[in-house]
Each structure stands twice: as C-alpha cells, then as structure tokens.
Design a protein around this motif. Structure first.
Motif, PDB file in Angstrom:
ATOM      1  N   ARG A 268      56.979  70.908  40.562  1.00  7.75           N
ATOM      2  CA  ARG A 268      57.350  69.722  40.113  1.00  7.75           C
ATOM      3  C   ARG A 268      58.610  69.723  40.822  1.00  7.75           C
ATOM      4  O   ARG A 268      59.568  70.143  39.797  1.00  7.75           O
ATOM      5  CB  ARG A 268      57.029  69.389  38.811  1.00  7.75           C
ATOM      6  CG  ARG A 268      55.752  69.483  38.039  1.00  7.75           C
ATOM      7  CD  ARG A 268      55.723  69.649  36.663  1.00  7.75           C
ATOM      8  NE  ARG A 268      56.276  68.404  35.944  1.00  7.75           N
ATOM      9  CZ  ARG A 268      55.292  67.244  35.525  1.00  7.75           C
ATOM     10  NH1 ARG A 268      53.881  67.352  35.788  1.00  7.75           N
ATOM     11  NH2 ARG A 268      55.835  66.152  35.034  1.00  7.75           N
TER      12      ARG A 268
ATOM     13  N   ILE B 104      61.707  70.944  34.957  1.00  2.29           N
ATOM     14  CA  ILE B 104      60.326  71.244  35.028  1.00  2.29           C
ATOM     15  C   ILE B 104      59.446  69.824  34.770  1.00  2.29           C
ATOM     16  O   ILE B 104      58.637  69.176  35.517  1.00  2.29           O
ATOM     17  CB  ILE B 104      59.682  72.133  34.164  1.00  2.29           C
ATOM     18  CG1 ILE B 104      60.621  73.564  34.521  1.00  2.29           C
ATOM     19  CG2 ILE B 104      58.374  72.392  34.444  1.00  2.29           C
ATOM     20  CD1 ILE B 104      60.200  74.750  33.706  1.00  2.29           C
ATOM     21  N   ASP B 105      59.405  69.497  33.542  1.00  4.39           N
ATOM     22  CA  ASP B 105      58.536  68.325  32.959  1.00  4.39           C
ATOM     23  C   ASP B 105      59.306  66.924  33.425  1.00  4.39           C
ATOM     24  O   ASP B 105      58.524  65.867  33.736  1.00  4.39           O
ATOM     25  CB  ASP B 105      58.271  68.361  31.522  1.00  4.39           C
ATOM     26  CG  ASP B 105      59.477  68.443  30.743  1.00  4.39           C
ATOM     27  OD1 ASP B 105      60.190  69.420  30.997  1.00  4.39           O
ATOM     28  OD2 ASP B 105      59.511  67.862  29.833  1.00  4.39           O
ATOM     29  N   GLY B 106      60.618  66.978  33.173  1.00  6.06           N
ATOM     30  CA  GLY B 106      61.424  65.789  33.485  1.00  6.06           C
ATOM     31  C   GLY B 106      61.175  64.748  31.965  1.00  6.06           C
ATOM     32  O   GLY B 106      61.490  63.554  32.555  1.00  6.06           O
ATOM     33  N   MET B 107      60.685  65.320  31.134  1.00  6.13           N
ATOM     34  CA  MET B 107      60.314  64.224  29.980  1.00  6.13           C
ATOM     35  C   MET B 107      60.829  64.727  28.735  1.00  6.13           C
ATOM     36  O   MET B 107      60.172  64.255  27.692  1.00  6.13           O
ATOM     37  CB  MET B 107      58.998  63.588  29.833  1.00  6.13           C
ATOM     38  CG  MET B 107      57.911  65.007  30.222  1.00  6.13           C
ATOM     39  SD  MET B 107      56.278  64.622  30.152  1.00  6.13           S
ATOM     40  CE  MET B 107      55.795  64.752  28.636  1.00  6.13           C
ATOM     41  N   GLY B 108      61.787  65.791  28.839  1.00  2.11           N
ATOM     42  CA  GLY B 108      62.343  65.930  27.399  1.00  2.11           C
ATOM     43  C   GLY B 108      61.589  67.305  26.708  1.00  2.11           C
ATOM     44  O   GLY B 108      61.698  67.379  25.445  1.00  2.11           O
ATOM     45  N   MET B 109      60.611  67.937  27.443  1.00  2.56           N
ATOM     46  CA  MET B 109      59.785  68.866  26.460  1.00  2.56           C
ATOM     47  C   MET B 109      60.545  70.370  26.851  1.00  2.56           C
ATOM     48  O   MET B 109      60.266  71.192  26.027  1.00  2.56           O
ATOM     49  CB  MET B 109      58.447  69.036  27.159  1.00  2.56           C
ATOM     50  CG  MET B 109      57.615  67.766  26.572  1.00  2.56           C
ATOM     51  SD  MET B 109      56.282  67.651  27.288  1.00  2.56           S
ATOM     52  CE  MET B 109      55.271  69.274  26.902  1.00  2.56           C
ATOM     53  N   CYS B 110      60.734  70.584  27.858  1.00  4.39           N
ATOM     54  CA  CYS B 110      61.240  72.104  28.089  1.00  4.39           C
ATOM     55  C   CYS B 110      62.483  72.463  27.996  1.00  4.39           C
ATOM     56  O   CYS B 110      63.118  73.608  27.609  1.00  4.39           O
ATOM     57  CB  CYS B 110      60.756  72.460  29.466  1.00  4.39           C
ATOM     58  SG  CYS B 110      61.985  71.954  30.783  1.00  4.39           S
TER      59      CYS B 110
END
Ligand SMILES: Cc1cc2nc3c(=O)[nH]c(=O)nc-3n(C[C@H](O)[C@H](O)[C@H](O)COP(=O)(O)OP(=O)(O)OC[C@H]3O[C@@H](n4cnc5c(N)ncnc54)[C@H](O)[C@@H]3O)c2cc1C
Ligand SMILES: Cc1cc2nc3c(=O)[nH]c(=O)nc-3n(C[C@H](O)[C@H](O)[C@H](O)COP(=O)(O)OP(=O)(O)OC[C@H]3O[C@@H](n4cnc5c(N)ncnc54)[C@H](O)[C@@H]3O)c2cc1C
Ligand code: SF4
Ligand code: FES
Lengths: 279, 481
Positions: free
Chosen positions: A44, A213-219
């Motif tokens: 990603r 990685i996710d780009g949405m605040g998870m990792c």
C-alpha cells in the motif's frame, strides 16, 4: 474502476497517472492523498492527489520511482487497471484568503503543490510559486505553474536553471512580505524551508510523508512529533506546522526499513518484469 | 442412552476428545494452523457426549443463541449439511467462531457435562461442521423479496458482516463499506493465520457476498462519504461497526524509535500484508533477535507467537502477575509451549535507541499488586527505585485499542463516550441519531468476535423493525406490510 486513463512521463523516473475513480474524484480536495495498491498482494503506497475532475470522474497522482512498488507502478500503461485505490485520505489543506502565499514544491511534489497554488489563487490570494529540483531536466510543469501563479521562481541543486539551491528564499523573504507558506517536497527540503521561514515568523505548512500502511489511523507507523505531541501523519495530517515538526525524528523513521526496501527493489529489478505477469 | 450414564471421574464420557495439534517444535517454525480439527470419528465420539438436555444451559451462554444440542444431534446422525444449516440460522461465521470464540467462558462454561468433567467441546464440533461444509460447498439460501430499503453497513469485521448478512436475508439492499482492501476486520488483519487461516475468513466473506451484500472495499467512511452524506444518498438506515482500531501507547520517552511497533502495525504488516513472506510479498517487517511484547491480552499473545515464528526470542512484559493475564488460557499455554518467556509485574519507563534511531533497550519499573478495584481487578503501583534495564531490539506495544475516531469526528451530534471515544448505543444498537445504529468494538471497546456478532444481530433486528414499522424518520414504508 481504477483504470489508468492517461500516463505522462514528467521526467526521468517521474510519472503522472490519471485514474478513473469517480467517487474519489467527487470528494477529493487539495492536500489529501491516496493509498494505491498496484497489484493484488502488493504494497500500500501513499501518494498525494495532484488533480481531480469530478465531471470526468478521475484523480491524478504523480510518483517518483524510488523502490520496488513505485518502480512497478512505472511499468503500468494507459488502459491498465490498478488493483486498489483508496481515498481521499488525510485532512484537506486549509485554503483561505491569506493575502500573499508562497508555494514551494520540490521534486515530484511539484505536481501536488500546483494544486495548492491553484486553490490558493482561486481563493483570492497572490501566489508565488517556487519549483525546485536536482537539475533542469527534473523541472516539469513550468508552464502550468506560470499559468496558475502570479510569480514563479525556479531553483535547482546544481544551478542548471534558476537559482542555485534554496538560499535565495531568505532574500526573497527580506524583500517581500508573505502571509503563508506551503511546502511539499522531500523531508530535508521541507525542513530547510521551515528553517528559512522561521526567523520571519511566516506560517509554514509542510506535507509530511512518514511511512504509512493503512493510512486511516490504525497502525501508528506514521506517527510524527509535532509541538512535542505524538500525532498520526495520516489522520491528523498530512499537513502540519513546519516550525513545530520534529524533522530529524521523521527522517530517521523513514529509513527504518531501508535494508528490506533495498532487497525488495533489487530482487524486483533482477526479475526484470512485474509479478502481475502482464509482460 | 448417554443421559443415563453414571457420572464419575473415571467415566470416559467425562473426558473430551482431544483435538490434534501441530507439535510445538514444528509449529513455531511455520504459519500453518496449530489446531488441526476433528476427524469424522472424533466428531461423532465427542457429539455422543452431549446429553441433549431438555432445557439446555449451553445456549444461554451463547451470545447469538445457536441451537447447540440440535446441531450436535445432527452430527450424531451424520446429517452434516443439516447441522451446519442449524448453526447458520443464528451464526453466519461458524468456521471463525469454531476457532476463536472463548467457548470456555460461554457455552461450554454452562454445559452440564462440565460439572463432572470436561464440558462438551461445542467449539470443536462447530468447527467440524463448518469445515465439512467448506469442503462440500456451501448452500446459499434463496433471496427474500425486496423491501425496497437501502442500508449502509460500515466496517467489514464480524459485527458488520453479521449485520449485513442478517439484513440482506430480511430483504433489504445492503452495501457494506470497508476501508481496507480486504474485509474481515480483525479476522483479516489481526488474528494470525496459525489461529485463523485467511482463506477461511475469505470464504465466509464470499458467503456473505453471495447472500447479496454489495461489498465496497477501500471506502473509508468519514472521508469518501460521511454519515450525513450517506443519508442524503438515500440509505434508510446505517450501521456503524468500525471496530476499535486505534492503538494506545505507553507515553514513555523514546516510543517513536524504530523497532517499536504498535500491536496493530505489527499485525497488519504480518497478517494483512503477509510480511512473513517477504520478499515474495512486498511489505517488509523488521524483527530483531530479542523482542519484548508489552501487554498481556490475546493481542499481546498473538504478537508474541508471531515473533517467535519469525525467529526471535520473545519475552512478554506484563504489569500484573500471571493470574491476572487477560489472554485466553489455551493461548497462553500454546505460547509457552512454543517458548514464550514471561516477565511479570513490571511496566515500561523509557526506551533507548542506537545512533540510527533503532531501539536497543528499555528501562522498566517493578510493580506491585494493590487492592482490587470495584470490578474485582487487582490494582498495581510502581515500586520506588526498582528500575532495571533489558536489551531489546524490537518492542511491540499491545496495551489496548480504542475506536477509530474518523466517523465520530465527521458525524455532527453523534454521542460518544468522552473517555474512550466509543459510540453510545442502547441494547439494540440505536445511537442518539435517527436511523443510525452502531455495534461491536466501536460501541463496547475491544471485546470478542462473538459479542461483536451478537451486537450485529441485535442491531439488524432493531433496524428491520425501525424500517418496517416506524419507517425512516417517521415515514410509513410505501411497500406496506
Ligand atoms: C502522505 C504521503 C504522500 C506522498 N505523496 C507522494 C507523491 O505524491 N509522490 C511520490 O512519489 N511519493 C509520495 N510519497 C512517498 C511514497 O509513498 C513512497 O516513496 C513510496 O511508498 C515508496 O515505495 P517503494 O516501494 O517504491 O519504495 P521503498 O523501497 O519501499 O521505499 C523508498 C523510500 O520511500 C519511503 N517509503 C517507503 N514506504 C513508504 C510508505 N509506505 N509510506 C511512505 N513512505 C514510504 C521511505 O522513506 C523509503 O526509504 C508520499 C508519502 C506519504 C506518506
Ligand atoms: C490480535 C487480536 C486477536 C484477537 N483474538 C480474539 C479471539 O481469539 N477471540 C475473540 O473472540 N476475539 C478476539 N479478538 C477480538 C475481536 O477480533 C474483536 O472484538 C472483533 O473483531 C470486533 O469486531 P468488529 O466488527 O466490531 O470490529 P473489527 O473486527 O475491528 O472490524 C472493523 C472494520 O471496520 C473497518 N473500518 C474502520 N473504520 C472504518 C471506516 N471509517 N469506514 C469503513 N470501514 C472502516 C476496519 O477496517 C475493519 O475492517 C482479537 C483481537 C485482536 C486485535
Ligand atoms: S449443556 Fe452440554 S450436554 Fe447439555 S445440551 Fe448443551 S452441550 Fe449438550
Ligand atoms: S498509516 Fe497507519 S496510522 Fe497512519
């Protein structure tokens, strides 16, 4: 969907894609980014939005081939499809009527900074754009910059065209008053510009590019220190106050997977073709 | 005949049928499933232990009310297709639940057999049927006539998949928005392959799609569409099941050094992006020789077991003592068999790095247990001047997750708990906004697969009632009923 409707070589190893993604195109705003997965099972990679046309249903992004995934992206042609494009991610830039705005774009990030320039201009600002790169052959979109801005300055590391280096910005800031500065480029460049504008108290917005990685605040891999706080590049940013950003930490964090990235890149080059089996 | 048998400790009926597992020495070198599942003979032998209670207490322990004795009876009679159908009346994800549900604290805790010996191994039997079905091809129930209602489900984890499956079966048009490029939520990105193979999760997702759910991957709600925008687009009701994916940190100095991962980063790299296969897969993971995992829950245990499989020596550092470890007993035992070391009663204080910005060691403070709090959980406090340093070149912070804030931030007026960001809902998942429901980890905080599924089911039922009786925002449904 995610069909590449046009491919443009901007410079050596630098490419612009326009991709079919109507829902993203309808929502995209300057300053936001996409996560692109070229092929199934691929990585990603975050890439900044450099243009969008809601009517046409397309978004554009430009990338510099640095490692495995961006090199692989470079092998895609018009008509090919990308496995997945997620976006728009990150917060849109604050576009307002500030007065005189200085937009500085470096390397491949010249492409997205022009979207900022365009929006700043549309908001009624006087826009001065600085295009910077290694040398003349890497300076693209010069005409576009000229048409979107009130003033354009060129700068190259080797002085092959325009100013040599970015030191001239100090003189520019001494001569002219600016109300806001927007910088997009390599982290070292954003750091340098922030140091130049600091003594002038010129509000300086940088668009950070931590590993994501996710780009949405998870990792949390994209965490950056801004004003002493831990923030996430993808959801709190990607734009932050350049005067408060801990660039040295960011530079170190960007390099944490370097040996693995090199390995991956070498293996891919030696294979001489991409995994998706298209050629 | 089983019900009349004598219940003594020496009675073989009091002992459950063991499930074959990969040996620790082998399994710690691979990512293949640890538990191998029952054979048909084993399943029938275990099914025989069920006493077919008239008033079965096991069902009361099941958050989704699976008719346990009746599916077990089907196994006994060799009617596997019927058995799985019985489970699927209540549970759309049996292959998952049969593997990761904490049955010991739910159905099996209540099983009558458990009073004198091992409870019936309901989980293993459920898994047996689900696996049987996968090998023999799943039956897709017929489509229910359309109600003309459109529903948006946000988040493709167990809560969202369950709600979507139930709602589509009731005849609603369901669109499931998932932010990642793969659905499944924690099942896909969090729980490792060796506990829950990803092709099984994928099959379950395909099943939900075959029911008629329109799955949209790579759609981060809050960015691509907000909740109010979905309402404007004509969705009559919305179910938010975006999980609890925001990692928590220790807050200690040095936490941004290279080599310090949140559990989520580590799990996403390894499970979702398959970094254990690097460089065949493009996403790398860098792991050193000495890994410290901070935490003591299931997440910490998974991170530790993955690290061992990647070849590291792993130590689990936990604030409390062994007795308070919140992870499932079975997983702790599995991990210890595989070589996990544990270091109890200490908390991180500071992380130190090398000149390249990579972590090299960590300072810890010894802790002691204090009185229990209202919930009966032991408190802890630091012991003065007890700090010690341990070498570690990789640290995984697995101390809990809170809900992703993007939806909460972009939905004006949605009531959340200011302490942890969970969405406030009633028993049936109604939020304070009309037509907007929520459930699973986003409402409860990190919990379990089955509780998330239970929430999905209750919400689906409530949404159905809302749509068919009250109608959206007070309107009467035009289709009548
Ligand atoms: C918000 C954001 C916007 C970006 N916009 C652009 C853009 O418009 N054009 C462009 O060319 N590049 C952009 N980048 C950087 C781009 O994502 C990386 O160059 C790309 O991921 C490299 O992947 P690779 O496999 O080709 O190279 P690799 O060999 O993996 O890495 C080369 C270098 O790229 C950086 N990098 C690697 N992986 C990532 C990652 N997942 N996220 C971020 N950086 C990484 C690291 O510094 C690394 O040393 C952006 C990054 C971010 C975070
Ligand atoms: C490592 C680990 C191991 C675990 N082990 C077990 C176990 O053995 N047994 C057990 O019962 N439980 C276990 N759990 C807990 C269990 O997995 C969770 O309680 C359960 O998955 C919660 O389900 P959910 O549907 O609420 O959320 P999630 O599974 O978190 O799914 C939420 C989904 O929503 C998506 N999403 C988030 N925001 C958005 C948005 N804005 N728009 C669109 N999509 C969005 C996410 O990408 C994700 O796919 C474990 C958890 C972890 C992390
Ligand atoms: S309680 Fe145990 S023995 Fe009784 S029906 Fe349930 S599984 Fe069978
Ligand atoms: S990229 Fe994962 S939290 Fe930002």
């Amino acid at each position: 969907m995610y069909r590449i409707v046009s491919k443009e070589r901007l410079a050596h190893k630098q490419t612009l894609f326009e991709v079919e993604a109507p829902e993203i195109a309808a929502k995209a705003q300057p300053g936001q980014f996409l996560i692109v997965i070229p092929t199934e099972g691929g990585e990603r990679v975050p890439l900044t939005i450099c243009d969008y046309e809601a009517d046409k249903g397309t978004v554009s992004f430009a990338f510099h081939e640095v490692g495995k995934t961006t090199k692989e992206l470079g092998t895609f042609e018009k008509g090919d499809r990308l496995f997945n494009v997620t976006g728009p991610l990150g917060n849109p830039s604050q576009i307002g009527k500030y007065g005189r705005v200085l937009c500085v774009g470096g390397g491949i990030m010249i492409a997205p900074v022009l979207l900022q320039a365009k929006a700043m201009k549309a908001a009624g600002n006087h826009v001065t754009t600085v295009l910077g790169s290694r040398s003349e052959e890497f300076l693209f979109m010069r005409e576009k910059a000229a048409s979107l801005s009130d003033e354009v300055h060129l700068a190259t590391d080797d002085g092959s065209v325009g100013e040599k280096g970015l030191e001239f910005l100090t003189d520019l800031l001494k001569k002219e008053r600016f109300d806001r500065c927007v910088v997009m480029g390599p982290v070292v460049m954003m750091k340098m510009v922030s140091e130049i504008t600091r003594p002038f108290n010129l509000p300086t917005i940088v668009s950070l590019t931590p590993i994501m990685i996710d780009g949405m605040g998870m990792c949390g891999v994209c965490r950056v220190t801004v004003g002493g706080n831990m923030l996430f590049g993808c959801v709190d940013g990607p734009e932050f106050d350049g005067h408060l950003t801990n660039f040295d930490e960011l530079i170190k964090r960007q390099r944490t997977m370097l040996p693995e990235e090199r390995l991956s890149s070498i293996l891919w080059e030696n294979k001489g073709r991409c995994k998706c089996g298209r050629n | 005949m089983e019900g009349t048998e004598e219940k003594t400790a020496s009675n073989p009926m009091n002992v459950d049928v063991e499930m074959p597992r990969q040996r620790p020495k082998e399994r710690v070198k691979n990512f293949k499933e640890v538990a191998l599942g029952y054979t048909e003979e084993m399943a029938i032998q275990e099914a025989r232990r069920c006493m077919q209670c008239k008033n079965p207490p096991c069902i009361k322990g099941c958050p989704v009310d699976v008719p346990i004795p009746s599916f077990i009876d089907c196994i006994l009679q060799g009617k596997y297709a019927e058995g799985i159908a019985v489970i699927k009346t209540k549970n759309s994800l049996p292959a998952v639940c049969g593997r990761v549900c904490p049955q010991e604290g739910q159905c099996q805790m209540n099983c009558v057999r458990g009073k004198k010996g091992d409870p019936v191994n309901i989980g293993r039997l459920e898994r047996f049927l689900a696996d049987w079905e996968r090998e023999h091809g799943a039956q897709i129930p017929e489509r229910t006539p359309s109600t003309g209602k459109k529903i948006a489900v946000i988040g493709g984890g167990p809560a969202g998949l369950t709600a979507a499956a139930d709602l589509v079966k009731m005849g609603h048009a369901v669109t499931l928005f998932e932010a990642l490029h793969v659905a499944g939520g924690v099942l896909s990105y969090g729980i490792p392959e060796f506990r829950l193979p990803k092709d099984i999760v994928q099959k379950e997702i395909e099943y939900v799609q075959k029911l008629g759910v329109d799955l949209r991957l790579g759609n981060l709600i809050g960015r691509i569409h907000t909740i109010p925008e979905l309402m404007e687009q004509g969705y009559h009701a919305i179910f938010i099941s975006s999980g609890a994916g925001l990692p928590q940190w220790t807050g200690c100095p040095g936490e941004n050094l290279g080599g310090i991962y949140s559990a989520n980063e580590f799990l996403i790299r390894v499970n979702l992006m398959k970094a254990y296969n690097f460089p065949e897969q493009d996403t790398p993971i860098r792991i050193g020789k000495h890994v410290v995992v901070i935490g003591g829950g299931n997440v910490a245990m998974d991170c530790a077991r993955i690290s061992m499989r990647l070849g590291a020596k792993v130590c689990l550092n936990y604030r409390r003592s062994r007795t308070e470890l919140p992870a499932r007993r079975e997983e702790i035992e599995n991990a210890e068999e595989e070589g996990l070391m544990c270091n109890f009663l200490n908390a991180p204080a500071e992380f130190y790095g090398d000149e390249k910005g990579w972590v090299r060691s960590m300072r810890c403070t010894c802790m002691e247990l204090t009185e229990s709090d209202e919930k009966g959980r032991q408190g802890v406090k630091p012991i003065a001047c007890s700090d010690f340093e341990v070498d570690a070149d990789t640290i995984i912070v697995a101390i809990g997750q809170t809900p992703n804030p993007i939806i909460q931030r972009t939905t004006a007026g949605l009531k959340t708990d200011p302490r942890n960001g969970t969405i406030i809902v009633d028993e049936d998942g109604r939020t304070n906004l009309d037509g907007v429901f929520a459930g699973g980890d986003v409402a409860t905080g990190a919990a379990t697969v089955i509780s998330a599924m239970g929430a999905g089911k209750r919400a689906a039922k409530a949404m159905h009632e809302y749509l068919m009786n009250e109608g959206p925002r007070g309107e009467r449904p035009s289709t009548g009923n």
